[in-house]
Write a protein that holds these residues in place. Structure first.
Motif, short mmCIF file in Angstrom:
data_model
loop_
_atom_site.label_atom_id
_atom_site.label_comp_id
_atom_site.label_asym_id
_atom_site.label_seq_id
_atom_site.Cartn_x
_atom_site.Cartn_y
_atom_site.Cartn_z
N ARG A 183 -5.31 1.05 -9.87
CA ARG A 183 -4.55 0.87 -8.62
C ARG A 183 -4.51 2.14 -7.78
O ARG A 183 -4.07 2.10 -6.63
CB ARG A 183 -3.13 0.42 -8.95
N GLU B 184 -1.23 -0.87 -4.39
CA GLU B 184 -2.35 0.07 -4.40
C GLU B 184 -1.81 1.41 -3.96
O GLU B 184 -0.94 1.48 -3.09
CB GLU B 184 -3.48 -0.40 -3.47
N SER C 6 0.85 -1.19 0.00
CA SER C 6 0.00 0.00 0.00
C SER C 6 0.89 1.24 0.00
O SER C 6 1.62 1.49 0.96
CB SER C 6 -0.91 0.02 1.23
#
Length: 355
Positions: A64, A39, A11
């Motif tokens: 994304r 992401e 992330s």
């Protein structure tokens, strides 16, 4: 990682405040990672410019990327908002004006997965200007690993918030980024406070490569010396809560390093008299520093008003063209070897109340 293991999700969290001029380049550097299982969560922290529009345009091109918006609450709150949305096993903060080398995440993932108990892995950064050209590449980069509490308290050698890759569970256990600094008008060291918490919780690793372009700005938060001093004091308070009373010599070295840092800021801001005062105080606190090779470089820079390290390629090399594995570093000098050895031997995270 073996061929049968799924790639871990990372992330990437990007706090953005009035960052329209640089955000697109920053996000492109994240989207270009060789580790594509990512992401990207952009939190627009109440920007008054086109930050939100830039972020949404990129999100429309790549699923994304997710964009959230909040009333301005400071960088720590923006990062925590993104952390609450994050799903990855690992978290990689990225400031909205910095750049990443394409192999940044892949190399750090390979390193941190060697040691499951490690809380984070850092790398090295190169200073870049507004055009992305490398303005300074330091050869006195940190090489600490394991229990790094003592060297971390002397200086935030992890440098910029765009550097570390952090285990999400360790980040959550540490409470995320400290939002109280914003409320106390002591912003600037939110990252440093977090690193202290993570260093107290487990080993820290290094991927020895220049994988981050750290953009320098005269209007950056770190240019406010009064705010930064308050913020730095809170770093020591946090460390004392984690490991007990800090050794006096660690406090002294830390204050000297911070005075040198503030002196550099004041000199760059056109205040040479105040800069000289901070630099003199740093020397009085840590006179042995004058015998180091880095001191000679910096003193020459102070006197000539030139960088301690000449710009790579004469200031014409873009970060995109950097060789991340530059192998041209001289061996540390005698002073540096001794100082590093003393810091590495302190083992403050493992032995609180040491003096």
């Amino acid at each position: 990682m073996t061929a049968s293991q799924p790639l871990p999700l990372v992330s990437v969290i990007v706090p953005a405040y009035n960052a329209a001029a640089t955000l697109a380049a920053t996000l492109r550097s994240a989207l270009a990672q060789s580790h594509a299982e990512i992401e990207i969560i952009v939190v627009d922290d109440g920007s008054a410019d086109e930050t939100a529009r830039v972020a949404r345009a990129i999100a429309a091109q790549d699923p994304r990327v997710t964009v959230a918006r909040q009333v301005n609450a400071g960088v720590a709150a923006a990062r925590n908002r993104a952390l609450a949305m994050a799903r990855g096993e690992f978290v990689a903060p990225l400031d909205a004006d910095d750049l990443w080398h394409p192999a940044k995440l892949a190399r750090q993932l390979a390193r941190i997965r060697e040691m499951p108990e490690a809380t984070m892995v850092y790398c090295w950064s190169a200073d870049i200007d507004a055009d992305g050209l490398i303005s300074e590449l330091r050869s006195d980069v940190a090489r600490f690993e394991g229990d790094v509490m003592a060297p971390l308290l002397v200086a935030n050698f992890i440098d910029t918030s765009s550097v570390p890759l952090i285990r999400r569970e360790a980040l959550i256990a540490a409470g995320g980024w400290e939002e109280g600094l914003h409320r106390r008008n002591a912003q600037g060291c939110e990252d440093w406070v977090l690193y202290v918490r993570l260093a107290a919780a487990g080993p820290v690793l290094l991927e020895p490569a220049f994988l981050v372009g750290y953009r320098q700005s005269a209007t950056a938060m770190s240019r406010d010396t009064g705010r930064m001093r308050r913020s730095m004091a809170l770093v020591h308070e946090e460390a004392a809560r984690r490991i007990g009373r800090l050794p006096r010599w660690v406090q002294r070295f830390s204050l000297a390093d911070f005075d040198r840092y503030l002196g550099d800021i004041l000199a760059e801001s056109g205040n040479p008299i105040r800069a000289a005062g901070y630099r003199l105080r740093a020397v009085l606190r840590d006179p042995a520093w004058l015998t180091s090779r880095v001191a000679r470089r910096r003193l020459k820079g102070w006197l000539t008003r030139s960088p301690a390290y000449p710009p790579v390629g004469g200031g014409t090399l873009h970060f995109d063209a950097i060789d991340a594995d530059l192998g041209r570093f001289p061996e540390p000098d005698r002073w540096t070897r001794r100082r590093w050895a003393r810091l590495a031997a302190a083992r403050l995270a493992a032995a609180p109340h040491r003096d």
